[in-house]
Design a protein around this motif. Sequence first.
Motif, short mmCIF file in Angstrom:
data_model
loop_
_atom_site.label_atom_id
_atom_site.label_comp_id
_atom_site.label_asym_id
_atom_site.label_seq_id
_atom_site.Cartn_x
_atom_site.Cartn_y
_atom_site.Cartn_z
N UNK A 112 6.96 101.58 109.74
CA UNK A 112 8.13 101.43 110.44
C UNK A 112 7.87 99.97 111.27
N UNK A 113 8.89 99.26 111.75
CA UNK A 113 8.65 98.03 112.37
C UNK A 113 10.31 97.70 113.20
N UNK A 114 10.11 97.62 114.27
CA UNK A 114 11.06 97.00 115.08
C UNK A 114 10.84 95.85 115.82
N UNK A 115 11.67 94.85 116.28
CA UNK A 115 11.57 94.07 117.26
C UNK A 115 12.75 93.58 118.14
N UNK A 116 12.64 93.21 119.11
CA UNK A 116 13.85 92.66 120.02
C UNK A 116 13.48 91.38 120.85
N UNK A 117 14.42 90.94 121.35
CA UNK A 117 14.16 89.64 121.86
C UNK A 117 13.91 89.83 123.50
N UNK A 118 14.66 90.34 124.06
CA UNK A 118 14.57 90.49 125.69
C UNK A 118 13.40 91.71 125.88
N UNK A 150 4.71 94.12 124.32
CA UNK A 150 5.42 94.00 125.53
C UNK A 150 6.74 94.04 125.37
N UNK A 151 7.36 93.22 124.37
CA UNK A 151 8.73 92.75 124.49
C UNK A 151 9.62 93.89 123.83
N UNK A 152 8.91 95.05 123.45
CA UNK A 152 9.48 96.19 122.94
C UNK A 152 9.30 96.55 121.66
N UNK A 153 8.36 95.58 121.12
CA UNK A 153 8.25 95.93 119.33
C UNK A 153 7.42 97.03 119.17
N UNK A 186 7.71 96.43 130.71
CA UNK A 186 7.47 95.89 129.60
C UNK A 186 6.70 97.23 128.64
N UNK A 187 6.88 96.72 127.34
CA UNK A 187 6.20 97.78 126.59
C UNK A 187 7.12 98.57 125.32
N UNK A 188 6.78 99.34 124.69
CA UNK A 188 7.38 99.71 123.32
C UNK A 188 8.81 100.24 124.18
N UNK A 189 10.02 99.74 123.42
CA UNK A 189 11.43 99.72 124.13
C UNK A 189 11.71 101.51 123.86
N UNK A 190 12.43 102.03 124.91
CA UNK A 190 12.60 103.27 124.90
C UNK A 190 13.39 103.82 123.74
N UNK A 244 10.25 86.92 116.05
CA UNK A 244 10.02 87.13 117.46
C UNK A 244 8.58 87.13 117.83
N UNK A 245 8.37 86.96 119.10
CA UNK A 245 7.02 87.28 119.70
C UNK A 245 6.79 88.73 119.70
N UNK A 246 5.74 89.27 119.31
CA UNK A 246 5.55 90.69 119.15
C UNK A 246 4.43 91.18 119.93
N UNK A 247 3.72 90.19 120.76
CA UNK A 247 2.85 90.49 121.82
C UNK A 247 1.78 91.51 121.42
N UNK A 248 1.69 92.76 121.91
CA UNK A 248 0.67 93.95 121.50
C UNK A 248 0.54 94.33 120.13
#
Length: 382
Positions: free
Chosen positions: A351-357, A336-339, A362-366, A58-62
């Motif tokens: 720790x690592x977390x990714x998501x698609x939407x 931006x995409x929540x990673x 935008x930013x770290x997903x809650x 996935x794209x991990x942006x920042x």
Amino acid sequence: MTQEIHGTVADGFEAAREEFAALVAAERPDYEGQLCAYVHGRRVVDLWSAGSGPDTLYAVHGSTKGAAFLVVAVLVQDGTLELDRKVTYYWPEFAAEGKGALTLRDLLTHRAGVVGTDTGFTVAELADDRAVAERLADQRPFWRPGTAFGYHALVIGALAGEVVRRATGHTLQQVYEDRVRAAYALDVHLGLPSAHEPRFRPTRPPEPTPTQRIERDARPDGPGALHAIAYNRNAPAPTDLATLPNDPLIRARGPASVGGVASARGLAGMYAAAISETGEREALLKPDTIAELGQLHATGHDLVTRTHRAYALGFQATAETWHPFLGAGTFGHSGTAGSQAFADPRSGLAYGYTRRRCPHPPGAAPENDRLVRAVHRAATHA
């Protein structure tokens, strides 16, 4: 219909699996995400949703910036770079427009004041860190360098990368590939090889609720606002940050601010490699370097995000910014995409977390707060 989750957790980390399962069950049916964690170099959580897989990218942006700052850390550790030297020692042209007194330490902690340019960048320029750096060298700062800080969202990797290139003769991406990614077999790419393109899943844009749309539209930024300049919304073709890495040129070039492509395994593994022995490999960083990276360097009002922020040495100070229950000196970066990805040296947690939407905003997903809390409790037996 409730989605299944896949993967494994080590004994004692069942709560992390339960939290991830609850998240997936509560999300919309097209949710895709991955969660991974290491403790003292041992993988203890490795989960993914239906529609994803452990090797999906996935794209991990920042979160890309974490890889960039690790390169700088390695070069500081071996003496190639010195944090308190002026940037101009490596890059003389950077002195233009009153930037000559800035140190590398100040540059890395978002104090340079060159968050963008007066006229913005094209996508082709954003894909090319050298092109971005060349334009920023001539740019007048948007505040007096060193006196305040603001998130250099799309350009900090290019700024750091130009220093790396001048000091080593190699791009930051090349140094990362040789000294970090290939050395530790990490699935975090700054420049995605074409052979791996089938593994990539494009980012889906956020879908704000009607109420969120009303709130967003009530606070528009003019193109001359500092926030707009930092996110390249002052360009003739304003940047849609959420979907920027969906452009194949961005993925292929891997700009060090925003162009990284990764799995959660890759992100967690990168931070595990930074602080711990992993398998038969020694930790990438020595204890003194780890302590330097996690030290707070900039805290207070961020001129770009307009929020309270805390930065370590380049990295976000994750405990102060996102998860206060983590250990002091935790360093990492969100996207931006929540990673979200980080290392907590005190507990040995990576720790690592990714998501698609992309979430809204935008930013770290809650959901990271719940997931990180569950993993941290298990890691520390709290």
